[in-house]
Design a protein around this motif. Structure first.
Motif, PDB file in Angstrom:
ATOM      1  N   ASP A 132       0.831  -1.192   0.000  1.00 14.04           N
ATOM      2  CA  ASP A 132       0.000   0.000   0.000  1.00 14.04           C
ATOM      3  C   ASP A 132       0.875   1.254   0.000  1.00 14.04           C
ATOM      4  OD1 ASP A 132      -2.703   1.268   0.372  1.00 14.04           O
ATOM      5  OD2 ASP A 132      -1.702   2.006   2.174  1.00 14.04           O
ATOM      6  N   ASP A 133       0.473   2.269  -0.788  1.00 18.30           N
ATOM      7  CA  ASP A 133       1.287   3.477  -0.945  1.00 18.30           C
ATOM      8  C   ASP A 133       1.433   4.249   0.365  1.00 18.30           C
ATOM      9  OD1 ASP A 133       1.722   2.952  -3.588  1.00 18.30           O
ATOM     10  OD2 ASP A 133       0.122   4.265  -4.328  1.00 18.30           O
ATOM     11  N   SER A 134       0.355   4.356   1.136  1.00 15.34           N
ATOM     12  CA  SER A 134       0.428   5.097   2.391  1.00 15.34           C
ATOM     13  C   SER A 134       1.371   4.432   3.382  1.00 15.34           C
ATOM     14  CB  SER A 134      -0.975   5.222   3.007  1.00 15.34           C
ATOM     15  OG  SER A 134      -1.518   3.942   3.275  1.00 15.34           O
ATOM     16  N   MET A 135       1.324   3.106   3.462  1.00 10.25           N
ATOM     17  CA  MET A 135       2.218   2.384   4.356  1.00 10.25           C
ATOM     18  C   MET A 135       3.667   2.472   3.875  1.00 10.25           C
ATOM     19  SD  MET A 135       1.816  -1.522   5.738  1.00 10.25           S
ATOM     20  CE  MET A 135       0.221  -1.105   6.417  1.00 10.25           C
ATOM     21  N   LEU A 136       3.853   2.369   2.554  1.00 13.67           N
ATOM     22  CA  LEU A 136       5.203   2.477   1.994  1.00 13.67           C
ATOM     23  C   LEU A 136       5.789   3.853   2.242  1.00 13.67           C
ATOM     24  CD1 LEU A 136       7.501   1.291   0.282  1.00 13.67           C
ATOM     25  CD2 LEU A 136       6.271   2.070  -1.750  1.00 13.67           C
ATOM     26  N   GLU A 137       4.978   4.892   2.074  1.00 15.76           N
ATOM     27  CA  GLU A 137       5.452   6.254   2.317  1.00 15.76           C
ATOM     28  C   GLU A 137       5.845   6.441   3.776  1.00 15.76           C
ATOM     29  OE1 GLU A 137       6.642  10.093   1.859  1.00 15.76           O
ATOM     30  OE2 GLU A 137       6.177   8.627   0.290  1.00 15.76           O
ATOM     31  N   PHE A 138       5.089   5.838   4.690  1.00 16.74           N
ATOM     32  CA  PHE A 138       5.407   5.929   6.115  1.00 16.74           C
ATOM     33  C   PHE A 138       6.752   5.276   6.405  1.00 16.74           C
ATOM     34  CE2 PHE A 138       5.251   4.537  10.528  1.00 16.74           C
ATOM     35  CZ  PHE A 138       4.803   5.684  11.173  1.00 16.74           C
ATOM     36  N   ILE A 139       6.982   4.105   5.830  1.00 14.59           N
ATOM     37  CA  ILE A 139       8.255   3.398   6.037  1.00 14.59           C
ATOM     38  C   ILE A 139       9.410   4.206   5.465  1.00 14.59           C
ATOM     39  CG2 ILE A 139       9.554   1.315   5.444  1.00 14.59           C
ATOM     40  CD1 ILE A 139       6.909  -0.181   5.432  1.00 14.59           C
ATOM     41  N   LEU A 140       9.215   4.767   4.275  1.00 12.89           N
ATOM     42  CA  LEU A 140      10.282   5.551   3.645  1.00 12.89           C
ATOM     43  C   LEU A 140      10.591   6.807   4.456  1.00 12.89           C
ATOM     44  CD1 LEU A 140       9.268   5.221  -0.124  1.00 12.89           C
ATOM     45  CD2 LEU A 140      11.084   4.021   1.094  1.00 12.89           C
ATOM     46  N   LYS A 141       9.571   7.394   5.086  1.00 15.36           N
ATOM     47  CA  LYS A 141       9.820   8.558   5.939  1.00 15.36           C
ATOM     48  C   LYS A 141      10.697   8.178   7.123  1.00 15.36           C
ATOM     49  CE  LYS A 141       5.735  11.375   4.942  1.00 15.36           C
ATOM     50  NZ  LYS A 141       4.459  11.930   5.495  1.00 15.36           N
ATOM     51  N   ILE A 142      10.427   7.015   7.711  1.00 18.68           N
ATOM     52  CA  ILE A 142      11.242   6.552   8.838  1.00 18.68           C
ATOM     53  C   ILE A 142      12.689   6.344   8.398  1.00 18.68           C
ATOM     54  CG2 ILE A 142      11.608   4.631  10.437  1.00 18.68           C
ATOM     55  CD1 ILE A 142       8.609   4.277  10.581  1.00 18.68           C
ATOM     56  N   VAL A 143      12.862   5.747   7.207  1.00 17.66           N
ATOM     57  CA  VAL A 143      14.223   5.522   6.685  1.00 17.66           C
ATOM     58  C   VAL A 143      14.932   6.853   6.473  1.00 17.66           C
ATOM     59  CG1 VAL A 143      15.555   4.626   4.750  1.00 17.66           C
ATOM     60  CG2 VAL A 143      13.612   3.321   5.620  1.00 17.66           C
ATOM     61  N   ARG A 144      14.225   7.838   5.907  1.00 15.07           N
ATOM     62  CA  ARG A 144      14.849   9.155   5.665  1.00 15.07           C
ATOM     63  C   ARG A 144      15.209   9.833   6.981  1.00 15.07           C
ATOM     64  NH1 ARG A 144      10.813   9.473   1.518  1.00 15.07           N
ATOM     65  NH2 ARG A 144       9.489  10.786   2.832  1.00 15.07           N
ATOM     66  N   ILE A 145      14.339   9.700   7.982  1.00 11.43           N
ATOM     67  CA  ILE A 145      14.647  10.295   9.290  1.00 11.43           C
ATOM     68  C   ILE A 145      15.887   9.651   9.889  1.00 11.43           C
ATOM     69  CG2 ILE A 145      13.823  10.478  11.674  1.00 11.43           C
ATOM     70  CD1 ILE A 145      10.989  10.806  10.529  1.00 11.43           C
ATOM     71  N   ILE A 146      16.001   8.335   9.781  1.00  5.91           N
ATOM     72  CA  ILE A 146      17.188   7.638  10.294  1.00  5.91           C
ATOM     73  C   ILE A 146      18.445   8.125   9.591  1.00  5.91           C
ATOM     74  CG2 ILE A 146      18.327   5.384  10.460  1.00  5.91           C
ATOM     75  CD1 ILE A 146      15.550   4.139  10.825  1.00  5.91           C
ATOM     76  N   ILE A 147      18.361   8.304   8.266  1.00  4.88           N
ATOM     77  CA  ILE A 147      19.522   8.786   7.498  1.00  4.88           C
ATOM     78  C   ILE A 147      19.952  10.164   7.983  1.00  4.88           C
ATOM     79  CG2 ILE A 147      20.279   9.546   5.221  1.00  4.88           C
ATOM     80  CD1 ILE A 147      18.521   7.329   4.037  1.00  4.88           C
ATOM     81  N   TYR A 148      18.982  11.069   8.171  1.00  9.40           N
ATOM     82  CA  TYR A 148      19.317  12.427   8.606  1.00  9.40           C
ATOM     83  C   TYR A 148      19.833  12.440  10.043  1.00  9.40           C
ATOM     84  CZ  TYR A 148      17.233  14.433   4.405  1.00  9.40           C
ATOM     85  OH  TYR A 148      16.964  14.791   3.105  1.00  9.40           O
ATOM     86  N   VAL A 149      19.296  11.569  10.897  1.00 10.15           N
ATOM     87  CA  VAL A 149      19.790  11.493  12.278  1.00 10.15           C
ATOM     88  C   VAL A 149      21.245  11.034  12.296  1.00 10.15           C
ATOM     89  CG1 VAL A 149      19.568  10.232  14.450  1.00 10.15           C
ATOM     90  CG2 VAL A 149      17.536  11.147  13.348  1.00 10.15           C
ATOM     91  N   ILE A 150      21.552  10.018  11.488  1.00  9.43           N
ATOM     92  CA  ILE A 150      22.940   9.544  11.399  1.00  9.43           C
ATOM     93  C   ILE A 150      23.845  10.640  10.860  1.00  9.43           C
ATOM     94  CG2 ILE A 150      24.477   7.897  10.254  1.00  9.43           C
ATOM     95  CD1 ILE A 150      22.190   5.882  10.302  1.00  9.43           C
ATOM     96  N   ALA A 151      23.347  11.386   9.858  1.00 11.04           N
ATOM     97  CA  ALA A 151      24.146  12.482   9.296  1.00 11.04           C
ATOM     98  C   ALA A 151      24.423  13.552  10.349  1.00 11.04           C
ATOM     99  CB  ALA A 151      23.412  13.099   8.096  1.00 11.04           C
TER     100      ALA A 151
END
Length: 276
Positions: A132-151
């Motif tokens: 589902d697109d909404s669930m996929l977008e939620f997961i991708l947001k979490i991944v992007r947040i993790i990337i920025y936190v690590i940065a």
């Protein structure tokens, strides 16, 4: 005014030549940054013939910025000896270059985790799952947040900030938040289970926890169902994950029951014909 004149007069011809070379280095990298970025991405996407697709890659713009900044950094390094730039200033310049490089890389990596990115499309295609697109977008947001936190943590480490204490604080804060919001955490885990098992999709007719209707939306916290009375019910994912789910949309055949009233004097021949 006299100070400016004296400064200009103090600059020798060799120093002017060095400044011109440094400017040329910067301009050269700035002009060639699109071509270099295109070539690097082309190396990883050698099968791609479409130039527009390569330029729309998540790392194309960040690489252009990186090579522009790299040209400026190399130009400053070239001028270190001719114009006498101190080591302390060079350390600051190097730190700035490293921080910009980390930010640019994080930006490109985060841009790779979007619904429209080629990388995510390939992963979905290989997984062969209807996500589902909404669930996929939620997961991708979490991944992007993790990337920025690590940065951010890497940038703080470059600035000589003690990252271990921050990480320990984040861990403790995570425990506190989890304890304070146990129901939310359960719903998140329930949403993850629904995402993996995929017992139903948006648009399916399901029956769960005394509710029956059509699934309108699936998030990590709740699932929204529109009942046959046209009411909307938001059921927590933790309840759905612990309940039996009947997915009526996945029936291969549908049983139809009907009671036929036959007169007692109906001829047997007619009943046999109906039976056939």
């Amino acid at each position: 005014m006299n100070q400016i004149v004296n400064f200009v007069e103090s600059i020798s011809t060799i120093e002017i030549l060095d400044i011109v070379i440094a400017v040329c280095i910067f301009v050269l990298f700035k002009v060639l940054s699109p071509s270099i970025s295109y070539f690097i991405i082309k190396m990883f996407k050698f099968k791609t013939k479409n130039k527009k697709a390569i330029k729309e890659s998540a790392f194309y713009e960040p690489l252009k910025i990186f090579f522009g900044v790299l040209g400026l950094y190399l130009a400053i390094c070239f001028l270190k000896e001719p114009i006498g730039i101190s080591d302390s200033i060079m350390q600051i310049v190097t730190k700035i270059f490293e921080i910009i490089s980390v930010i640019v890389f994080a930006k490109g990596l985060a841009a790779s985790f979007t619904i429209g990115s080629t990388f995510v499309k390939k992963i979905i295609k290989k997984s062969k799952k209807d996500i589902d697109d909404s669930m996929l977008e939620f997961i991708l947001k979490i991944v992007r947040i993790i990337i920025y936190v690590i940065a951010v943590l890497v940038v703080l480490a470059l600035l000589d900030v003690q990252v271990n204490g921050i990480i320990a604080g984040l861990g403790l804060g995570g425990v506190i938040v989890t304890l304070a919001a146990q129901d939310t955490a359960k719903n998140l885990f329930g949403g993850a289970i629904l995402f993996v098992d995929k017992p139903f999709n948006v648009g399916d007719w399901i029956e769960v926890s005394n509710f029956e209707g059509t699934v309108e939306d699936i998030t990590f916290r709740t699932t929204r169902i529109r009942t046959f009375e046209n009411a909307v019910v938001n059921i927590p994912n933790s309840i759905i994950a612990d309940s039996s789910i009947t997915n009526w949309s996945r029936m291969q055949k549908r049983r139809y029951k009907v009671d036929l009233l036959v007169e007692i004097d109906t001829p047997l021949e007619k009943l046999n014909v109906f039976k056939q």
